[in-house]
Design an enzyme around this catalytic site. Structure first.
Site, PDB file in Angstrom:
ATOM      1  N   SER A 122      67.859  36.427  75.717  1.00  0.00           N
ATOM      2  CA  SER A 122      67.948  37.744  75.084  1.00  0.00           C
ATOM      3  C   SER A 122      66.575  38.407  75.002  1.00  0.00           C
ATOM      4  CB  SER A 122      68.518  37.630  73.670  1.00  0.00           C
ATOM      5  OG  SER A 122      69.736  36.928  73.677  1.00  0.00           O
TER       6      SER A 122
HETATM    7  N1  SAH Z   1      70.277  32.871  72.596  1.00  0.00           N
HETATM    8  C1  SAH Z   1      70.009  32.722  74.011  1.00  0.00           C
HETATM    9  C2  SAH Z   1      70.634  33.797  74.863  1.00  0.00           C
HETATM   10  C3  SAH Z   1      72.048  33.590  74.984  1.00  0.00           C
HETATM   11  S1  SAH Z   1      72.912  34.396  76.286  1.00  0.00           S
HETATM   12  C4  SAH Z   1      68.536  32.640  74.279  1.00  0.00           C
HETATM   13  O1  SAH Z   1      67.744  32.869  73.365  1.00  0.00           O
HETATM   14  O2  SAH Z   1      68.185  32.306  75.414  1.00  0.00           O
HETATM   15  C5  SAH Z   1      74.526  33.877  75.758  1.00  0.00           C
HETATM   16  C6  SAH Z   1      74.823  32.436  75.974  1.00  0.00           C
HETATM   17  O3  SAH Z   1      76.110  32.219  75.385  1.00  0.00           O
HETATM   18  C7  SAH Z   1      74.934  32.011  77.434  1.00  0.00           C
HETATM   19  O4  SAH Z   1      74.080  30.939  77.676  1.00  0.00           O
HETATM   20  C8  SAH Z   1      76.409  31.595  77.574  1.00  0.00           C
HETATM   21  O5  SAH Z   1      76.599  30.508  78.452  1.00  0.00           O
HETATM   22  C9  SAH Z   1      76.763  31.227  76.143  1.00  0.00           C
HETATM   23  N2  SAH Z   1      78.189  31.264  75.805  1.00  0.00           N
HETATM   24  C10 SAH Z   1      79.138  32.166  76.173  1.00  0.00           C
HETATM   25  N3  SAH Z   1      80.331  31.847  75.631  1.00  0.00           N
HETATM   26  C11 SAH Z   1      80.131  30.710  74.893  1.00  0.00           C
HETATM   27  C12 SAH Z   1      80.983  29.883  74.106  1.00  0.00           C
HETATM   28  N4  SAH Z   1      82.280  30.135  73.965  1.00  0.00           N
HETATM   29  N5  SAH Z   1      80.434  28.810  73.510  1.00  0.00           N
HETATM   30  C13 SAH Z   1      79.114  28.522  73.639  1.00  0.00           C
HETATM   31  N6  SAH Z   1      78.271  29.257  74.375  1.00  0.00           N
HETATM   32  C14 SAH Z   1      78.770  30.340  74.992  1.00  0.00           C
END
Ligand code: SAH
Length: 211
Positions: free
Chosen positions: A60
């Site tokens: 993000s």
């Molecule tokens: N907080 C992260 C950015 C996250 S992007 C950082 O600082 O890098 C969103 C993430 O959510 C992705 O890695 C994706 O794989 C994950 N995601 C999507 N749906 C999900 C679910 N149902 N359970 C767990 N993770 C999930």
């Protein structure tokens, strides 16, 4: 400009954009974002933009990480759940602001590398698990704060259940990626909630269990 000066410039930009909680700015200063981005993006680590990870996911944008951290109103004794560890960066920032962070990631490779980065940095209060975050982390519930780092159309029930009374949950909600807004839900009492709109955002989708 070296990375440290770039980090300072990022912090100045964050406060200009309304991040006024000094604890959040201090946490953003303490966590080396360059450790969480892919090798080829190290030089861009302190640009205020999302950057690609593997598996079509993204780390993000710093402003969004700061905005969510600020909206969660974390106290040092709080326990926080994050859905979507991705690189582990946001979890590491949250880990500087509260007692413990539990983060769930559905892409196995990302969960492994996030855990590895966090271990190398010695952040022992941040726990990463591989799994479907829409189910939360029942064994560790209730949580004082829940940060959902992927966009959905509604708040998964399990997460609402696992939020403590007085707890805050932040989630991007909306049908299409271009009509998402960041929402904070405060659990005032059992079955009583207050919702605040924190503005328009763009997140990758919160995916269900199956691929
Ligand atoms: N907080 C992260 C950015 C996250 S992007 C950082 O600082 O890098 C969103 C993430 O959510 C992705 O890695 C994706 O794989 C994950 N995601 C999507 N749906 C999900 C679910 N149902 N359970 C767990 N993770 C999930």
């Amino acid at each position: 400009m070296d990375l440290q000066s770039q980090c300072e410039a990022m912090l100045a930009q964050l406060s200009e954009r309304g991040i006024d909680d000094p604890k959040v700015l201090a946490a953003m200063k303490q966590v080396p974002r360059e450790a969480f981005v892919l090798e080829e993006f190290r030089a861009d680590a302190y640009r205020d933009s999302a950057l690609p990870l593997t598996h079509q996911q993204t780390i993000s944008q710093p402003f969004i990480v700061a905005l969510m951290a600020q909206a969660l109103e974390l106290k040092p004794s709080d326990r926080t759940l994050e859905i979507g560890a991705g690189s582990g960066y946001a979890a590491a920032v949250l880990g500087r602001l509260c007692q413990e962070v539990f983060t769930v990631e559905r892409v196995g490779d990302l969960a492994i590398s996030a855990a590895e980065t966090i271990r190398k940095l010695g952040m022992a209060n941040v726990h990463v698990r591989f799994g479907d975050g829409t189910k939360g982390w029942p064994a560790e519930a209730p949580f004082d704060a829940i940060s959902v780092a992927a966009g959905g159309t509604r708040v998964p029930n399990a997460l609402v259940d696992q939020l403590a009374i007085g707890g805050r949950l932040v989630i991007p909600l909306g049908r299409a990626a271009d009509s998402q807004k960041l929402v904070r839900i405060r659990k005032l009492a059992k079955d009583r909630y207050k919702e605040d709109d924190l503005g328009a955002v763009r997140f990758v989708p919160l995916l269900p269990d199956t691929d």
